[in-house]
Design a protein around this motif. Structure first.
Motif, mmCIF file in Angstrom:
data_model
loop_
_atom_site.group_PDB
_atom_site.id
_atom_site.type_symbol
_atom_site.label_atom_id
_atom_site.label_comp_id
_atom_site.label_asym_id
_atom_site.label_seq_id
_atom_site.Cartn_x
_atom_site.Cartn_y
_atom_site.Cartn_z
ATOM 1 N N THR A 46 55.087 127.617 -41.191
ATOM 2 C CA THR A 46 55.021 129.031 -41.515
ATOM 3 C C THR A 46 53.996 129.251 -42.617
ATOM 4 N N VAL A 47 53.114 130.208 -42.422
ATOM 5 C CA VAL A 47 52.098 130.543 -43.422
ATOM 6 C C VAL A 47 52.533 131.775 -44.220
ATOM 7 N N ALA A 48 52.890 132.828 -43.512
ATOM 8 C CA ALA A 48 53.278 134.072 -44.180
ATOM 9 C C ALA A 48 54.136 134.900 -43.245
ATOM 10 N N THR A 49 55.120 135.590 -43.802
ATOM 11 C CA THR A 49 55.914 136.530 -43.020
ATOM 12 C C THR A 49 55.890 137.885 -43.715
ATOM 13 N N THR A 56 56.660 140.452 -48.295
ATOM 14 C CA THR A 56 55.934 139.276 -47.844
ATOM 15 C C THR A 56 56.486 137.998 -48.469
ATOM 16 N N LYS A 57 56.308 136.917 -47.750
ATOM 17 C CA LYS A 57 56.663 135.601 -48.262
ATOM 18 C C LYS A 57 55.596 134.641 -47.777
ATOM 19 N N TYR A 58 55.148 133.773 -48.670
ATOM 20 C CA TYR A 58 54.052 132.864 -48.351
ATOM 21 C C TYR A 58 54.461 131.416 -48.557
ATOM 22 N N ALA A 59 53.843 130.551 -47.778
ATOM 23 C CA ALA A 59 53.989 129.124 -48.026
ATOM 24 C C ALA A 59 53.350 128.812 -49.370
ATOM 25 N N GLU A 60 53.907 127.823 -50.069
ATOM 26 C CA GLU A 60 53.367 127.471 -51.377
ATOM 27 C C GLU A 60 51.903 127.074 -51.294
ATOM 28 N N GLY A 68 48.922 138.730 -46.477
ATOM 29 C CA GLY A 68 49.304 139.300 -45.197
ATOM 30 C C GLY A 68 49.527 140.797 -45.334
ATOM 31 N N VAL A 69 48.991 141.567 -44.387
ATOM 32 C CA VAL A 69 49.108 143.014 -44.433
ATOM 33 C C VAL A 69 49.423 143.529 -43.039
ATOM 34 N N ARG A 70 50.276 144.547 -42.975
ATOM 35 C CA ARG A 70 50.576 145.171 -41.690
ATOM 36 C C ARG A 70 50.034 146.586 -41.654
ATOM 37 N N ASP A 71 49.516 146.953 -40.490
ATOM 38 C CA ASP A 71 49.089 148.327 -40.213
ATOM 39 C C ASP A 71 50.016 148.836 -39.130
ATOM 40 N N TYR A 72 51.067 149.518 -39.549
ATOM 41 C CA TYR A 72 52.115 149.905 -38.601
ATOM 42 C C TYR A 72 51.602 150.913 -37.576
ATOM 43 N N ALA A 73 50.773 151.831 -38.016
ATOM 44 C CA ALA A 73 50.283 152.877 -37.101
ATOM 45 C C ALA A 73 49.472 152.301 -35.961
#
Length: 124
Positions: A46-49, A56-60, A68-73
């Motif tokens: 896992t890299v990022a969720t 967000t949560k990232y691997a160390e 990590g960014v989300r564009d919901y639209a």
């Protein structure tokens, strides 16, 4: 039917940057989406969720370098990768799960939809 398509991989020298994109065929307002990677001969990690609330949560190993960014639209997910290292070389996958109402799981088995992946190669 949910389909995820990644793009943006490529080859870059150490210290460089890449931006990965993932486009979904459905809206993911109640989904957790994440980035995972698998290097040759190694297990997928896992890299990022990124949850539906943007948490967000990232691997160390990537914290402080990847965002990590989300564009919901636009049903999209991005991974900005800076200060890349040769050990970041891997196939990168986008995945999504609707099991937890937008919260994320660290268990890859709980992600039901996966893209085909995009290759990232970092040279020293």
């Amino acid at each position: 039917q949910v389909h995820l398509v990644e793009s943006g991989g490529g080859s870059v020298a150490a210290g460089g940057s890449l931006r990965l994109s993932c486009k979904a065929t459905v809206y993911g307002d109640e989904a957790c989406m994440g980035w995972f990677r698998q290097a040759q001969g190694k297990e997928r990690e896992t890299v990022a969720t990124i949850g539906s609330d943007g948490s967000t949560k990232y691997a160390e190993s990537v914290a402080g370098r990847f965002t990590g960014v989300r564009d919901y639209a636009n049903r999209a997910l991005f991974l900005q990768m800076n200060t890349l290292r040769p050990e970041d070389t891997a196939m990168y996958y986008c995945a999504a799960t609707w099991r937890f109402g937008g919260r994320c799981s660290e268990d890859q088995r709980e992600y039901d939809y996966w893209g085909a992946g995009t290759q990232v190669t970092v040279s020293s």
